[in-house]
Design a protein around this motif. Sequence first.
Motif, PDB file in Angstrom:
ATOM      1  N   ASN A  15       0.855  -1.180   0.000  1.00  0.00           N
ATOM      2  CA  ASN A  15       0.000   0.000   0.000  1.00  0.00           C
ATOM      3  C   ASN A  15       0.898   1.239   0.000  1.00  0.00           C
ATOM      4  N   PRO A  16       0.902   2.016  -1.094  1.00  0.00           N
ATOM      5  CA  PRO A  16       1.799   3.174  -1.155  1.00  0.00           C
ATOM      6  C   PRO A  16       1.469   4.265  -0.142  1.00  0.00           C
ATOM      7  N   ASP A  17       0.246   4.261   0.395  1.00  0.00           N
ATOM      8  CA  ASP A  17      -0.114   5.250   1.399  1.00  0.00           C
ATOM      9  C   ASP A  17       0.582   4.990   2.729  1.00  0.00           C
ATOM     10  N   LEU A  18       1.142   3.806   2.893  1.00  0.00           N
ATOM     11  CA  LEU A  18       1.826   3.467   4.138  1.00  0.00           C
ATOM     12  C   LEU A  18       3.347   3.611   4.041  1.00  0.00           C
ATOM     13  N   GLU A  20       6.494   5.708   4.329  1.00  0.00           N
ATOM     14  CA  GLU A  20       6.890   6.969   4.970  1.00  0.00           C
ATOM     15  C   GLU A  20       7.970   7.667   4.164  1.00  0.00           C
ATOM     16  N   VAL A  33       5.424   3.357   7.525  1.00  0.00           N
ATOM     17  CA  VAL A  33       5.066   4.165   8.695  1.00  0.00           C
ATOM     18  C   VAL A  33       5.210   3.386  10.002  1.00  0.00           C
ATOM     19  N   ILE A  51       3.685   4.871  -7.874  1.00  0.00           N
ATOM     20  CA  ILE A  51       2.764   5.509  -6.929  1.00  0.00           C
ATOM     21  C   ILE A  51       1.898   6.537  -7.654  1.00  0.00           C
ATOM     22  N   ARG A  55      -2.211   6.321  -8.008  1.00  0.00           N
ATOM     23  CA  ARG A  55      -3.121   7.378  -7.540  1.00  0.00           C
ATOM     24  C   ARG A  55      -3.953   7.941  -8.683  1.00  0.00           C
ATOM     25  N   VAL A  58      -6.756   5.479  -9.301  1.00  0.00           N
ATOM     26  CA  VAL A  58      -7.812   5.584  -8.289  1.00  0.00           C
ATOM     27  C   VAL A  58      -8.708   6.784  -8.587  1.00  0.00           C
TER      28      VAL A  58
END
Length: 101
Positions: A15-18, A20, A33, A51, A55, A58
Amino acid sequence: MIVVTRLNDSQFAINPDLIERIHASPDTTLVMVDGAKFIVIETLDEIIEKIARFRAHVISLASLTDDRDYRSGARSLEIPMGPHAIEDELEPGSGQRPRRL
């Protein structure tokens, strides 16, 4: 999720949102993170491109979805799934522009 490759050539989705931060010295290291670290063969620029494409994908799916369908639970379009769904959306040979769904 984006697909990345470990040094032993095994692939996994992350998951690229995680993520850091990303280090490139000399191997590319993804620092999550929660403190987990993953060393991958993709370059820093390749990870950033994956990434960005994820995005953009999405956002494009969100713009195609009718809110009424979302609330009722009905599916109004087929959503590509799988580790290479984003790459499969691209025009063959271009590597740049997504196909229309």
